[in-house]
Each structure stands twice: as C-alpha cells, then as structure tokens.
Write an enzyme that holds these catalytic residues in place. Structure first.
Site: not given
Length: 313
Positions: A157, A182
């Site tokens: 990501s 994350y």
C-alpha cells in the site's frame, strides 16, 4: 540481475483492469494461489486469473464464505488457512506439499487495515502478524512447491510511506497507533518481496510488491460511514470519491506483476498502476519510499521474521 526502481512504460495505467493486463496471456495449465481470493481485490484477481485459464487455490479463514463467493467461478478450490495462526499456516502448506502440484503464481492479497489494537500468537501486533508474518511463514513453507520461474506478489500500500519498520518496538508494546501499525506492515510487505527476490532469482523465483491504489473494499470494515466521509474516501451520498479505483482496477497491478512478459528478468521492485514505480523523491505522485527498498533493511527484517516464526524459506 537487480532491477532498477523506475518505470518501464508498460502501456497500462491506473485505469487498467486485471482483464486488460491479461489480454493475450494464456494461463491454461498454470496454478495460482491467492490469499484473500474470495473478497475485494483478491476476488477480482481470482476471477481474472481463471478467465485467463488458470486454476486458482484460495486459502480462507472462513472456508464456507469463500466457497459461497466462488460458487460460480470455475477452476477454483478453497482450503482453510488462518494467517494469524502459524499452526494453520503449517497445515495448509503441508497439504499443498502432499498434493504435489507446482504453484506458478502466488498473490498475497489477504490482510487487515487500521484495526483496533489486538494481539495474536505470542502477543504479536495483529497487522504485522497477519499482513506480514503469516505470509512470510506461508511462502517459506511453500518453497518446495513453487515452480521454476514462479512469481510471488506481495500486495502492499501507499501507506508504507507512513513509517519504516519500528525496529525497537515492532509490536507497539509502548503504545498503539492503528495507522502506523498498518503502515509498518505495508513496508514489511515491500521489504519481504525485495529479499525473497534476492534469495530466489538464481533459481528463477521472482517476487514483486504491488500497490493497488485506493479502492473501497471490505478492508475498510473498521471504519464507519462518517469516518470514511471525513477521510475523503466517500462523498455525502456514499459513493467512492474521485480517484478511487474499482476492484477490477485495483487488482490489475498485482495481476500484471504476476503475469506480464515485460517483467521477465526483473524482480524485487515496488509496482503501482501496472508498472514499476519510480522512487518517491522522483515521482510526481506516489512512488516508493527509500526505507522500503533498502536491501540491508530487507535482510534484517527477513532475519527477524525467521526468528519470530521459526520459518526460514
């Protein structure tokens, strides 16, 4: 050969779909494995790969749900796997080895995002554990059945830009931040692909990290509608904001990395919008941060991951 982190001018872009990048590619007789291949981007990737002729194995924490989602998708099979449970990872990998079929493509698509603080295994932070360590152990145990010239794609990501690996506290024992957790797991995905490619390239195994872009999928399950709107992900009527991709567009970069003839002889790179990405300081938008493509950090993370999981593939 070490691949430079620069665009190849693939001819595809952010609007390309998984079917478009597979046009003219025949995967008949090939076997793929897509974690999370029954929901969101993973499901879009699974469908596209099967339409190109591949047989796709879909590991699932919820096998009944996966079976229902894939009911009308030919050439798919479901098997139980919980990436948060290393015993489950071992069992799944043992079944693949006993089965004996070679895997030509593996796409590590399953994951969690910005979830409330939770711990798995011996107290590991769940995002690092599921998004990185579970996949690390899975690929390590699957090495005996990875075909020559196999490709492994780690779905990462742009959130890798939030943080390097927190070497002094990777499990956030000193205070939890769901976005940094994350981001760390996504940096780990890029570093994993970098070092796996370094270890595997002499025998034909190549690995890539793929950033899918912004897409609304079940990955955002931990966010209310109000939070999504405040973050600019959706408009006031609940539709995706400008710049968000469809799942078919989001799956395209991982599928491209897994199959494109243009990538023959390449590997160990971060890809986005169906091309190798430029470094972040050279890209007008996007790109990959330097800490995510540092070979020394990749080797250090590999060593840490092997120590934590007991697996060193």
């Amino acid at each position: 050969m070490t691949t430079k982190q620069h665009k190849l001018n693939s001819g595809f872009n952010a609007d390309s779909t998984a079917d478009e990048v597979l046009a003219g590619i025949d995967l008949t007789g090939r076997t793929a494995l897509v974690t999370g291949g029954y929901s969101g981007l993973g499901l879009a990737a699974t469908k596209a790969l099967t339409r190109a002729g591949a047989h796709v194995i879909v590991p699932a924490r919820r096998p009944a749900e996966a079976t229902a989602a894939l009911k009308h998708v030919p050439r798919t099979e479901v098997d139980a796997l919980d990436l948060a449970d290393l015993d489950s990872v071992r069992g799944f990998a043992d079944r693949r080895i006993d089965d004996g079929r070679r895997l030509d493509i593996v796409i590590n698509s399953a994951g969690v995002m910005a979830c409330p603080e939770s711990r798995v295994g011996p107290g590991w932070e769940s995002q690092f554990a599921i998004n990185h360590l579970g996949h690390f152990a899975l690929i390590g145990r699957l090495r005996p059945v990875l075909a020559s010239a196999a490709r492994v794609v780690a779905v990462t990501s742009g959130a890798h830009g939030l943080t390097d690996i927190r070497w002094d506290d990777p499990h956030f024992n000193a205070g939890y931040d769901r976005w940094l957790a994350y981001g760390q797991s996504k940096t780990a995905n890029v570093l994993f692909a970098l070092h796996l490619d370094r270890l595997g390239r002499e025998t034909g195994l190549r690995a890539f990290a793929a950033h899918p872009g912004s897409i609304l999928t079940p990955l955002q399950r931990h966010f209310s509608r109000e939070e999504k709107e405040s973050l600019g992900w959706i408009t006031s009527d609940g539709t995706a904001a400008a710049g968000f991709k469809t799942p078919e567009q989001g799956a395209a970069t991982a599928v491209w990395a897994a199959t494109s003839p243009l990538l023959e002889g390449h590997g160990g790179v971060y890809c986005e919008d169906c091309d190798i990405a430029d470094p972040a300081d050279e890209a007008a938008d996007g790109g990959v941060k330097p800490w995510a493509i540092d070979p020394e950090s990749a080797a250090r993370l590999w060593e840490l991951s092997a120590e934590l999981t007991g697996v060193n593939g």
